[in-house]
Design a protein around this motif. Structure first.
Motif, PDB file in Angstrom:
ATOM      1  N   ASP A 170      -2.773   9.104   0.666  1.00 51.03           N
ATOM      2  CA  ASP A 170      -3.524   9.496   1.869  1.00 51.03           C
ATOM      3  C   ASP A 170      -2.805  10.596   2.645  1.00 51.03           C
ATOM      4  OD1 ASP A 170      -5.468   7.736   1.271  1.00 51.03           O
ATOM      5  OD2 ASP A 170      -4.977   6.254   2.818  1.00 51.03           O
ATOM      6  N   ALA A 171      -1.476  10.467   2.748  1.00 53.12           N
ATOM      7  CA  ALA A 171      -0.721  11.471   3.502  1.00 53.12           C
ATOM      8  C   ALA A 171      -0.796  12.823   2.799  1.00 53.12           C
ATOM      9  CB  ALA A 171       0.731  11.032   3.645  1.00 53.12           C
ATOM     10  N   ALA A 208      -1.614   8.081   8.563  1.00 52.32           N
ATOM     11  CA  ALA A 208      -1.133   8.221   7.179  1.00 52.32           C
ATOM     12  C   ALA A 208       0.145   9.065   7.153  1.00 52.32           C
ATOM     13  CB  ALA A 208      -2.212   8.855   6.309  1.00 52.32           C
ATOM     14  N   GLN A 209       0.142  10.153   7.943  1.00 55.48           N
ATOM     15  CA  GLN A 209       1.323  11.036   7.967  1.00 55.48           C
ATOM     16  C   GLN A 209       2.527  10.344   8.604  1.00 55.48           C
ATOM     17  OE1 GLN A 209      -0.391  14.325  10.039  1.00 55.48           O
ATOM     18  NE2 GLN A 209      -1.434  15.105   8.224  1.00 55.48           N
ATOM     19  N   SER A 234       3.085   7.065   8.737  1.00 56.74           N
ATOM     20  CA  SER A 234       3.549   6.030   7.794  1.00 56.74           C
ATOM     21  C   SER A 234       4.341   6.681   6.661  1.00 56.74           C
ATOM     22  CB  SER A 234       2.359   5.273   7.207  1.00 56.74           C
ATOM     23  OG  SER A 234       1.555   4.779   8.225  1.00 56.74           O
ATOM     24  N   TYR A 235       3.841   7.815   6.199  1.00 55.04           N
ATOM     25  CA  TYR A 235       4.514   8.531   5.109  1.00 55.04           C
ATOM     26  C   TYR A 235       5.911   8.984   5.542  1.00 55.04           C
ATOM     27  CZ  TYR A 235       5.147  12.086   1.438  1.00 55.04           C
ATOM     28  OH  TYR A 235       5.619  12.836   0.401  1.00 55.04           O
ATOM     29  N   ASN A 289       0.810  -1.215   0.000  1.00 50.29           N
ATOM     30  CA  ASN A 289       0.000   0.000   0.000  1.00 50.29           C
ATOM     31  C   ASN A 289       0.847   1.270   0.000  1.00 50.29           C
ATOM     32  OD1 ASN A 289      -2.529  -1.198  -0.036  1.00 50.29           O
ATOM     33  ND2 ASN A 289      -2.436  -1.606   2.163  1.00 50.29           N
ATOM     34  N   LEU A 290       2.044   1.177  -0.570  1.00 54.33           N
ATOM     35  CA  LEU A 290       2.932   2.342  -0.526  1.00 54.33           C
ATOM     36  C   LEU A 290       2.315   3.556  -1.206  1.00 54.33           C
ATOM     37  CD1 LEU A 290       6.448   0.749  -1.134  1.00 54.33           C
ATOM     38  CD2 LEU A 290       5.314   1.302   1.002  1.00 54.33           C
ATOM     39  N   ILE A 319      -0.351   5.021   0.919  1.00 56.24           N
ATOM     40  CA  ILE A 319       0.211   5.820   2.025  1.00 56.24           C
ATOM     41  C   ILE A 319       0.543   7.220   1.512  1.00 56.24           C
ATOM     42  CG2 ILE A 319       2.202   6.084   3.572  1.00 56.24           C
ATOM     43  CD1 ILE A 319       2.309   3.018   3.794  1.00 56.24           C
TER      44      ILE A 319
END
Lengths: 202, 348
Positions: free
Chosen positions: A13-14, A117-118, A120-121, A6-7, A10
């Motif tokens: 979404d971020a 999301a942020q 993970s980003y 899901n890169l 990510i």
């Protein structure tokens, strides 16, 4: 498994979270700010640094890699903290029928999703920066294989361009990492304050 | 059953504290009361300040606060019909309910025309039927539904009032609620609100049939130029009516403004109508069911098409609204409005 990563989700979404309010509304003003601060500013600064031959020396690269590794580790644990807190809120307000409590729950869960999301980003960016920092230190050599002359010239040119290109991308990511880091920090501040004061997230 | 349609008017309102201050008149030194408005307050503060069951109540129960509001609102009528300023319309609550989790006070009121003696006659063979009188103190009533949404965590509320095709109590209802809030030192300011879906529906399903441009208060030289006989008619107004039109609202509003920025290309400077903001424009429209309505394109251009309610919300074989059905409909509509006004968040 690889096809299910899901890169891109990510990253998408971020990026979206930077101009979407916790009410789920896309803010035009924030969209413009995101374009200038998050998209264009890092590119401009990166161009300026690269054109003025700004490179990271050995020790700076080591500091950068060490620092980012520590933050990535911390961010991983942060994801669990945020997720746990979101679960608690969801459970606490399951029975709520009041409009304002239902809205608070939705806002909090939106906030948590954006924060995850942020985070993970930022972990993803940190990994890419570490990778790029390694790549900038790899010496390209043509001694092992005898390439034709025209290829030798191309290799010489690429020796000049590739490091610049790598540094260009590295600086962009580094500035973006710092921006996301500040956003995460301020969001965490709101979240912890909310826990202490039991007030709503702004 | 009949041709009577139910309509719904929606208002978006804000509340602010009213501070009455006494000021000295500059000439003569007389004392004069003046209302000033401080910042908007949340409904939570408004309720806590005005509707606590007992002054020393420590624990705040939202349900009690809403009950207290409904009771005080009901008491504000003293059991009598409230009349408008001209005494021509009046209304009185029939049933007031509350739904505190959803911040709602809603119910039915009855009201209608009053203030003049009327005779009631049968429409067919009126001479053969017994004549009945309706005195000037009587009120010829119809039931009307209303809904008042006052969210605790906001200062922005919504008021919905149902009307009939030609019968309404909008004016007297709004005036009474303004007075009720005013009695609690709260200023109640409102503006009409039409949910986006009704605006879109208006654009898609209606035809513009008539446009009226109105110019009020022409100056004496203009009146004289039109015809000297009008020189002294100070209140004279002028209307330019375009009728028998069949225009799609979408293309009309897209192309209404011409390239030179004007709405009327013809030279109407003789009537002082050469500037866009020098006259009022009223657009009359008819929807696919031949229902008519009109909107005023004022300086702050807003499209406020009439919201007609579906006949399924009426009591069977009658033209009155079915309380349960209309409440369910309005509650659902309110949820959509809450998202539209950014009160309720969207799930990301």
């Amino acid at each position: 498994m690889l096809s299910e990563t899901n890169l891109f989700l990510i990253i998408k979404d971020a990026n979206k979270s930077l101009f979407t309010s916790i009410d789920g509304v896309i803010e035009k003003k924030d969209k413009a700010i995101k374009l200038y601060i998050f998209d264009l500013l890092p590119i401009i600064i990166s161009i300026l640094i690269v054109t003025s031959n700004g490179i990271l020396n050995e020790s700076l690269t080591n500091i950068l890699i060490t620092g980012l590794s520590i933050f990535s580790g911390l961010f991983f644990s942060l994801i669990f903290v945020v997720t746990e807190k979101a679960k608690e809120i969801r459970k606490e307000y399951t029975e709520s029928t009041d409009d304002e409590l239902i809205n608070f729950k939705i806002r909090y869960l939106n906030f948590s999703k954006q924060l995850i999301a942020q985070i993970s980003y930022s972990i993803l960016i940190a990994l890419m920066i570490i990778l790029l920092a390694f790549l900038t230190k790899i010496e390209l050599s043509s001694d092992l294989i005898r390439f034709p002359n025209y290829f030798q010239n191309g290799l010489a040119l690429s020796k000049l361009i590739i490091p610049k290109l790598l540094y260009f991308i590295l600086y962009i990511l580094l500035i973006r990492f710092l921006i996301v880091f500040v956003i995460i920090l301020s969001s965490m501040y709101s979240m912890f304050l909310e826990q202490i004061n039991n007030t709503k997230i702004k | 059953m009949g041709q009577i349609e139910l309509k719904l008017s929606i208002y978006d309102f804000h509340i602010r504290r009213t501070n009455k201050i006494v000021i000295d008149e500059p000439i003569g030194g007389k004392k004069k009361k003046k209302n000033t408005y401080s910042n908007e307050i949340l409904f939570e503060e408004f309720f806590n300040e005005n509707f606590k069951p007992t002054i020393n109540s420590e624990s705040i129960n939202k349900d009690e606060l809403f009950s207290s509001f409904a009771l005080k609102y009901n008491q504000s009528f003293n059991g009598d019909f409230k009349k408008n300023e001209t005494g021509t319309r009046a209304f009185l609550p029939l049933e007031i309910k509350k739904a505190s989790p959803r911040n709602l006070v809603y119910g039915m009121v009855e009201g209608g025309i009053t203030g003049i003696d009327r005779s009631i006659k049968a429409s067919k063979k009126p001479k053969a039927t017994r004549k009945t009188k309706l005195s000037r103190d009587d009120v010829a009533t119809l039931p009307f539904y209303f809904l008042l949404w006052m969210p605790f965590d906001s200062n922005n509320g919504i008021l919905m009032i149902q009307s009939y095709t030609d019968e309404t109590i909008l004016g007297v209802f709004k005036q009474h609620i303004i007075d009720f809030f005013e009695s609690l030192n709260i200023n109640f300011s409102y503006k009409a609100f039409v949910p986006q879906k009704y605006q879109d529906e208006f654009y898609e399903n209606s035809k513009i049939t008539q446009i009226v441009y109105k110019k009020g208060k022409l100056n004496s030289s203009t009146r004289s130029r039109f015809n000297p006989i009008f020189y002294d008619t100070e209140d004279m107004s002028f209307e330019l009516k375009l009728s028998k039109l069949s225009l799609s609202p979408l293309s009309f509003f897209d192309n209404y403004k011409m390239k030179n920025g004007k709405y009327i290309g013809a030279d109407l400077s003789d009537l002082e109508m050469n500037e866009n903001n020098a006259y009022d424009t009223t657009v009359f429209y008819e929807d696919s069911k031949k229902r008519k309505a009109h909107i005023k394109l004022n300086k702050s251009v807003g499209i406020y098409p009439t919201i007609f309610l579906d006949n399924s919300l009426k009591i069977e074989n009658e033209d009155y609204p079915d309380f349960e059905k209309i409440h369910e409909f309005c509650s659902g509509l309110l949820k959509e409005i809450q998202i539209e006004i950014n009160y309720s968040p969207n799930v990301i």
